[in-house]
Enzyme design. Sequence first.
Site, PDB file in Angstrom:
ATOM      1  N   ALA A  13       0.820  -1.205   0.000  1.00 27.14           N
ATOM      2  CA  ALA A  13       0.000   0.000   0.000  1.00 27.14           C
ATOM      3  C   ALA A  13       0.858   1.261   0.000  1.00 27.14           C
ATOM      4  O   ALA A  13       0.372   2.353   0.246  1.00 27.14           O
ATOM      5  CB  ALA A  13      -0.934  -0.008   1.210  1.00 27.14           C
ATOM      6  N   ARG A  18       8.492   8.622  -4.707  1.00 25.57           N
ATOM      7  CA  ARG A  18       9.857   8.895  -5.153  1.00 25.57           C
ATOM      8  C   ARG A  18      10.230   8.178  -6.443  1.00 25.57           C
ATOM      9  O   ARG A  18      11.287   8.422  -7.015  1.00 25.57           O
ATOM     10  CB  ARG A  18      10.859   8.564  -4.027  1.00 25.57           C
ATOM     11  CG  ARG A  18      10.955   9.709  -3.028  1.00 25.57           C
ATOM     12  CD  ARG A  18      12.007   9.442  -1.997  1.00 25.57           C
ATOM     13  NE  ARG A  18      11.552   8.478  -1.006  1.00 25.57           N
ATOM     14  CZ  ARG A  18      12.367   7.762  -0.225  1.00 25.57           C
ATOM     15  NH1 ARG A  18      13.664   7.895  -0.340  1.00 25.57           N
ATOM     16  NH2 ARG A  18      11.873   6.916   0.647  1.00 25.57           N
ATOM     17  N   THR A  84       2.632  -0.361   9.416  1.00 22.04           N
ATOM     18  CA  THR A  84       2.722  -1.735   8.917  1.00 22.04           C
ATOM     19  C   THR A  84       1.802  -2.706   9.670  1.00 22.04           C
ATOM     20  O   THR A  84       1.271  -3.648   9.065  1.00 22.04           O
ATOM     21  CB  THR A  84       4.184  -2.236   8.953  1.00 22.04           C
ATOM     22  OG1 THR A  84       4.783  -1.840  10.184  1.00 22.04           O
ATOM     23  CG2 THR A  84       4.987  -1.641   7.822  1.00 22.04           C
ATOM     24  N   ALA A 366      19.695 -12.756 -48.772  1.00 22.94           N
ATOM     25  CA  ALA A 366      19.829 -11.462 -48.093  1.00 22.94           C
ATOM     26  C   ALA A 366      18.740 -10.497 -48.550  1.00 22.94           C
ATOM     27  O   ALA A 366      18.401 -10.442 -49.728  1.00 22.94           O
ATOM     28  CB  ALA A 366      21.193 -10.869 -48.387  1.00 22.94           C
TER      29      ALA A 366
END
Length: 453
Positions: A13, A18, A84, A366
């Site tokens: 979450a 940053r 947390t 080619a």
Amino acid sequence: MSQRSCLSIILAAGEGTRMKSAVPKVLHTIAGLPMVAHVVKAAEAAGSGDLALVIGHGADDMRKAALKFAPKAEAFVQEKRLGTAHAVLAARAAISKGYDDILVMFGDTPLIDPEALAAARLKLAEGAAVVVVGFRTEHPSGYGRLIEKAGKLVAIREERDCSDEEKKITFCNGGLMAVAGRHALKLLDQVGSKNAKGEYYLTDIVEIAAAQGLDVVATEASFENALGINNRAELAQAEGIWQARRRQEAMLSGVTLVAPETVFFSHDTEIGADTIVEPNVWFGPGVKIATGAKIHAFSHIEGATIASNCDVGPFARLRPGADLRNKAKVGNFCEVKQAIVEEGAKVNHLTYIGDARIGAGANIGAGTITCNYDGYSKFFTDIGEGAFIGSNSSLVAPVSIGKDGYIASGSVITESVPDDALAFGRARQRTLPGKGKELRERFASAAAARKKG
Ligand code: UD1
Ligand code: CA
């Protein structure tokens, strides 16, 4: 131990501002896989059966992405980011189902090692109530410190709450925690928010459990287990560590990497023994290589299957659906997409093969192009076994060239060519003796006349 039921709770979450990104932090990729999916894989490898993903409010992108890398995971929304422990409790309904083991991991810590998780689960099996996976570092700043008394873990103190003395501790919380299911909710519900940040800290369950005489244990793992990603520089650092591990693994399993630090694997690259990979090769997702292949320098390969003893590159680009059978060859500056190149067929130089089959032993000259797209739809080109496509031919799909068919160079082939036929798809050459000289003289006198006038 495998009989013990296990729930993994992955906290994702985080705001991740940053990263400076429109994409949620944990969906940024390492080796082509979202970092949170690496965490999911580690949990699965440690034998965790069920998965709870704690996501931020309104994280629709996360839900959608999770369907791919963790279809069985149950998502829980943490409405407010209050810490947390609060995040873990967002998954209360899952925890309440009753598990032997509960693992808590962070979605932004992608390099966690399944063995560290398994070791923590083993401690639970031995009777611990809480297991903290710690690591040692000379630079502990920013991490929670593991506070031990008489060799026993008694608390985790977050940096901001540490005394000067505690700040010197170099044994830190890596962020992985294992909790005995039967104690989990009771412990989590006792967590308060009296700390410098005013958050509900998961780490506080250590002190709570220790005070109640429950067995609390710290295990030790390497620093990578704790490497949390907050910005793109750390993302690159984690990518570097992941790649270094994977290269090592590849080499030890019998793959030659001439300059390992220049080869980049994807999370799912499969590569067999005796394959030689030259410098500067990139593997995107979905690549499978059997044994004995040579991947020459500067090749870019994704979604491709390469059978034994194939030869690829230098400077080859294999795109999704490229399927090279034994001993096929795709050489320099060739692109192959959604095409089967059968056994021993050669596509050696400057060619585009898309939506096609090239029969065994065929030789593609080619500059050959399969013109597979009319701007609206894609069409198929079928080239038979042993066919010879002269250089600089355009095969305008849908078209097929029969077995042992022969295409004159410079042809534009718009109609299918039967087995053993020779096809010219170009104007016949006319050679006019002396006419070159005549032409030059005409142009020269015209130029002179223009200058005068
Ligand atoms: C945390 C640990 C610290 C440890 C460090 C290791 C706590 C209190 N601290 O600190 O001891 O050394 O990790 O990297 O656990 N999250 C949520 N919801 C929240 C808060 C966090 O989902 O309300 C998620 C974050 O997205 C992140 C993880 O939990 O993935 C850790 O949170 P973060 O704030 O980064 O904790 P740290 O300060 O790094
Ligand atoms: Ca962090």
